[in-house]
Design a protein around this motif. Structure first.
Motif, PDB file in Angstrom:
ATOM      1  N   LYS A  18       0.842  -1.211   0.000  1.00 15.40           N
ATOM      2  CA  LYS A  18       0.000   0.000   0.000  1.00 15.40           C
ATOM      3  C   LYS A  18       0.876   1.260   0.000  1.00 15.40           C
ATOM      4  O   LYS A  18       0.715   2.133  -0.841  1.00 15.40           O
ATOM      5  CB  LYS A  18      -0.949   0.008   1.224  1.00 15.40           C
ATOM      6  N   GLY A  19       1.787   1.332   0.965  1.00 13.41           N
ATOM      7  CA  GLY A  19       2.655   2.511   1.058  1.00 13.41           C
ATOM      8  C   GLY A  19       3.518   2.663  -0.190  1.00 13.41           C
ATOM      9  O   GLY A  19       3.706   3.764  -0.704  1.00 13.41           O
ATOM     10  N   THR A  20       4.033   1.540  -0.678  1.00 13.41           N
ATOM     11  CA  THR A  20       4.900   1.556  -1.869  1.00 13.41           C
ATOM     12  C   THR A  20       4.156   2.131  -3.071  1.00 13.41           C
ATOM     13  O   THR A  20       4.685   2.960  -3.805  1.00 13.41           O
ATOM     14  CB  THR A  20       5.346   0.104  -2.200  1.00 13.41           C
ATOM     15  N   GLN A  21       2.939   1.693  -3.292  1.00 14.72           N
ATOM     16  CA  GLN A  21       2.184   2.123  -4.474  1.00 14.72           C
ATOM     17  C   GLN A  21       1.614   3.521  -4.298  1.00 14.72           C
ATOM     18  O   GLN A  21       1.403   4.243  -5.279  1.00 14.72           O
ATOM     19  CB  GLN A  21       1.043   1.125  -4.770  1.00 14.72           C
ATOM     20  N   ALA A  22       1.358   3.920  -3.040  1.00 11.52           N
ATOM     21  CA  ALA A  22       0.679   5.196  -2.797  1.00 11.52           C
ATOM     22  C   ALA A  22       1.465   6.372  -3.359  1.00 11.52           C
ATOM     23  O   ALA A  22       0.889   7.293  -3.945  1.00 11.52           O
ATOM     24  CB  ALA A  22       0.449   5.395  -1.295  1.00 11.52           C
ATOM     25  N   SER A  23       2.805   6.326  -3.235  1.00  9.63           N
ATOM     26  CA  SER A  23       3.572   7.515  -3.618  1.00  9.63           C
ATOM     27  C   SER A  23       3.380   7.884  -5.090  1.00  9.63           C
ATOM     28  O   SER A  23       3.219   9.058  -5.421  1.00  9.63           O
ATOM     29  CB  SER A  23       5.047   7.345  -3.263  1.00  9.63           C
ATOM     30  N   SER A  24       3.389   6.883  -5.993  1.00 10.19           N
ATOM     31  CA  SER A  24       3.208   7.260  -7.402  1.00 10.19           C
ATOM     32  C   SER A  24       1.748   7.602  -7.702  1.00 10.19           C
ATOM     33  O   SER A  24       1.468   8.441  -8.562  1.00 10.19           O
ATOM     34  CB  SER A  24       3.719   6.164  -8.326  1.00 10.19           C
ATOM     35  N   GLU A  31     -10.309  -5.589  -6.888  1.00 12.00           N
ATOM     36  CA  GLU A  31      -9.131  -6.307  -6.367  1.00 12.00           C
ATOM     37  C   GLU A  31      -8.056  -6.461  -7.432  1.00 12.00           C
ATOM     38  O   GLU A  31      -8.342  -6.740  -8.592  1.00 12.00           O
ATOM     39  CB  GLU A  31      -9.568  -7.681  -5.857  1.00 12.00           C
ATOM     40  N   ILE A  32      -6.815  -6.273  -6.980  1.00 10.40           N
ATOM     41  CA  ILE A  32      -5.654  -6.389  -7.862  1.00 10.40           C
ATOM     42  C   ILE A  32      -4.711  -7.446  -7.283  1.00 10.40           C
ATOM     43  O   ILE A  32      -4.514  -7.513  -6.071  1.00 10.40           O
ATOM     44  CB  ILE A  32      -4.963  -5.008  -7.945  1.00 10.40           C
ATOM     45  N   ASP A  33      -4.137  -8.261  -8.169  1.00  7.18           N
ATOM     46  CA  ASP A  33      -3.165  -9.267  -7.724  1.00  7.18           C
ATOM     47  C   ASP A  33      -1.871  -8.539  -7.370  1.00  7.18           C
ATOM     48  O   ASP A  33      -1.247  -7.917  -8.235  1.00  7.18           O
ATOM     49  CB  ASP A  33      -2.961 -10.257  -8.884  1.00  7.18           C
ATOM     50  N   GLY A  34      -1.485  -8.615  -6.095  1.00  8.44           N
ATOM     51  CA  GLY A  34      -0.313  -7.865  -5.630  1.00  8.44           C
ATOM     52  C   GLY A  34       0.967  -8.668  -5.633  1.00  8.44           C
ATOM     53  O   GLY A  34       1.982  -8.215  -5.082  1.00  8.44           O
ATOM     54  N   THR A  35       0.945  -9.860  -6.270  1.00  9.88           N
ATOM     55  CA  THR A  35       2.115 -10.744  -6.154  1.00  9.88           C
ATOM     56  C   THR A  35       3.201 -10.454  -7.189  1.00  9.88           C
ATOM     57  O   THR A  35       4.290 -10.994  -7.086  1.00  9.88           O
ATOM     58  CB  THR A  35       1.714 -12.235  -6.280  1.00  9.88           C
ATOM     59  N   GLY A  36       2.917  -9.616  -8.173  1.00  6.63           N
ATOM     60  CA  GLY A  36       3.926  -9.317  -9.206  1.00  6.63           C
ATOM     61  C   GLY A  36       4.968  -8.332  -8.712  1.00  6.63           C
ATOM     62  O   GLY A  36       5.033  -8.015  -7.513  1.00  6.63           O
ATOM     63  N   THR A  37       5.773  -7.837  -9.647  1.00  5.59           N
ATOM     64  CA  THR A  37       6.779  -6.832  -9.267  1.00  5.59           C
ATOM     65  C   THR A  37       6.074  -5.512  -8.937  1.00  5.59           C
ATOM     66  O   THR A  37       4.900  -5.324  -9.277  1.00  5.59           O
ATOM     67  CB  THR A  37       7.764  -6.558 -10.428  1.00  5.59           C
ATOM     68  N   GLU A  62       4.712  -4.060 -12.050  1.00  6.00           N
ATOM     69  CA  GLU A  62       3.520  -4.764 -12.576  1.00  6.00           C
ATOM     70  C   GLU A  62       2.270  -4.384 -11.789  1.00  6.00           C
ATOM     71  O   GLU A  62       1.206  -4.145 -12.354  1.00  6.00           O
ATOM     72  CB  GLU A  62       3.731  -6.288 -12.503  1.00  6.00           C
ATOM     73  N   VAL A  63       2.415  -4.318 -10.464  1.00  4.87           N
ATOM     74  CA  VAL A  63       1.262  -3.970  -9.627  1.00  4.87           C
ATOM     75  C   VAL A  63       0.849  -2.527  -9.908  1.00  4.87           C
ATOM     76  O   VAL A  63      -0.340  -2.215 -10.043  1.00  4.87           O
ATOM     77  CB  VAL A  63       1.586  -4.189  -8.131  1.00  4.87           C
ATOM     78  N   ARG A  64       1.849  -1.646 -10.048  1.00  6.70           N
ATOM     79  CA  ARG A  64       1.548  -0.231 -10.320  1.00  6.70           C
ATOM     80  C   ARG A  64       0.737  -0.093 -11.615  1.00  6.70           C
ATOM     81  O   ARG A  64      -0.239   0.652 -11.672  1.00  6.70           O
ATOM     82  CB  ARG A  64       2.849   0.569 -10.429  1.00  6.70           C
ATOM     83  N   ALA A  65       1.139  -0.834 -12.663  1.00  6.83           N
ATOM     84  CA  ALA A  65       0.441  -0.740 -13.953  1.00  6.83           C
ATOM     85  C   ALA A  65      -1.015  -1.182 -13.806  1.00  6.83           C
ATOM     86  O   ALA A  65      -1.926  -0.562 -14.363  1.00  6.83           O
ATOM     87  CB  ALA A  65       1.170  -1.598 -14.988  1.00  6.83           C
ATOM     88  N   LEU A  71      -6.821   0.575 -13.412  1.00  6.39           N
ATOM     89  CA  LEU A  71      -8.077   0.669 -12.654  1.00  6.39           C
ATOM     90  C   LEU A  71      -8.409   2.128 -12.327  1.00  6.39           C
ATOM     91  O   LEU A  71      -9.531   2.590 -12.576  1.00  6.39           O
ATOM     92  CB  LEU A  71      -7.935  -0.173 -11.370  1.00  6.39           C
ATOM     93  N   MET A  72      -7.425   2.854 -11.803  1.00 12.08           N
ATOM     94  CA  MET A  72      -7.678   4.235 -11.364  1.00 12.08           C
ATOM     95  C   MET A  72      -8.105   5.133 -12.532  1.00 12.08           C
ATOM     96  O   MET A  72      -8.870   6.072 -12.340  1.00 12.08           O
ATOM     97  CB  MET A  72      -6.424   4.829 -10.720  1.00 12.08           C
TER      98      MET A  72
END
Ligand code: AP5
Ligand code: MG
Length: 190
Positions: free
Chosen positions: A14-20, A169-175, A178-181, A186-187
């Motif tokens: 969550k924190g990792t993706q939030a910044s971008s 829901e998004i699969d969070g297991t990728g890099t 990949e998760v960011r994309a 979705l957004m």
């Protein structure tokens, strides 16, 4: 205003993706965990109260985090919306959020949920422990309790938001990339 909830278990990213996300969509990132850690670092009364609960892997009382969120909503201006990270975490907090937004005839825009299996939660938190030194990452029992607290108290929110048609829901297991994309795909719909 748009109100996005970045949902997911501990260590999901969550924190990792939030910044971008905040940059791309002009959102204010509100992490209740980060706000609480700031209170602890400042040695405030609230921080002292929160510390033992956080170190045990338990949740702090609903009223504390609800007050933090409401005060951010009132004071932050000049953004297109908010990105809530780690809030709501109980059905009571979700209902309180709905009530807060209803006062200005607003509602949650969407829940963006990053999902990873429990074993990956442990791996990611252990990895972060060696880098960031967060007190609640340091001990296996605390991590186990955080995972249990997530399943017992927070996972029921999946049904709560599905029933409102807001859960994605998004699969969070990728890099991380990949998760960011997937999150951006979705957004872009909102
Ligand atoms: P909080 O700070 O919210 O912690 P959490 O929910 O346990 O989530 P984390 O911050 O651990 O995980 P994250 O999803 O942000 O993962 P990250 O991006 O860092 O809450 C802490 C405590 O405060 C709670 O336990 C509770 O006591 C209290 N609290 C907070 N909010 C509350 C509320 N609303 N009500 C009551 N109490 C509350 O990523 C983790 C690691 O994985 C990093 O090292 C990262 O680099 C890595 N990583 C991320 N994505 C990937 C990827 N795709 N691939 C590989 N590695 C990745
Ligand atoms: Mg976090």
């Amino acid at each position: 205003m748009k109100y996005f909830i970045l949902f997911g278990p501990p260590g999901a990213g969550k924190g990792t993706q939030a910044s971008s996300m905040v940059e791309k969509y002009n959102l204010r990132h509100i992490s209740t965990g980060e706000l609480l850690r700031k209170e602890i670092a400042a040695g405030s009364e609230l921080g002292l109260k929160a510390k033992s609960l956080i170190d045990a892997g338990a949740l702090v009382p609903d009223e504390i985090v609800e007050g933090m969120i409401e005060s951010e909503f009132r004071t932050v201006k000049g953004v297109a919306g908010f990105l809530l990270d780690g809030f709501p975490r109980t059905t009571a907090q979700a209902a309180a959020l709905d009530d807060m937004l209803a006062k200005t005839s607003e509602e949650v825009t969407a829940v963006v949920s990053i999902m990873i299996p429990d074993e990956m939660i442990r791996e990611r938190i252990k990895h972060r422990a060696s880098i960031e030194g967060r007190a609640d990452d340091a001990n296996d029992e605390t991590i186990s309790n955080r995972i249990k607290t997530y399943h017992d108290k927070t996972e029921p929110l999946v049904g709560y938001y599905k029933a409102k048609g807001k859960y994605h829901e998004i699969d969070g297991t990728g890099t991380i990339e990949e998760v960011r994309a997937k999150i951006c795909d979705l957004m872009d719909r909102f």
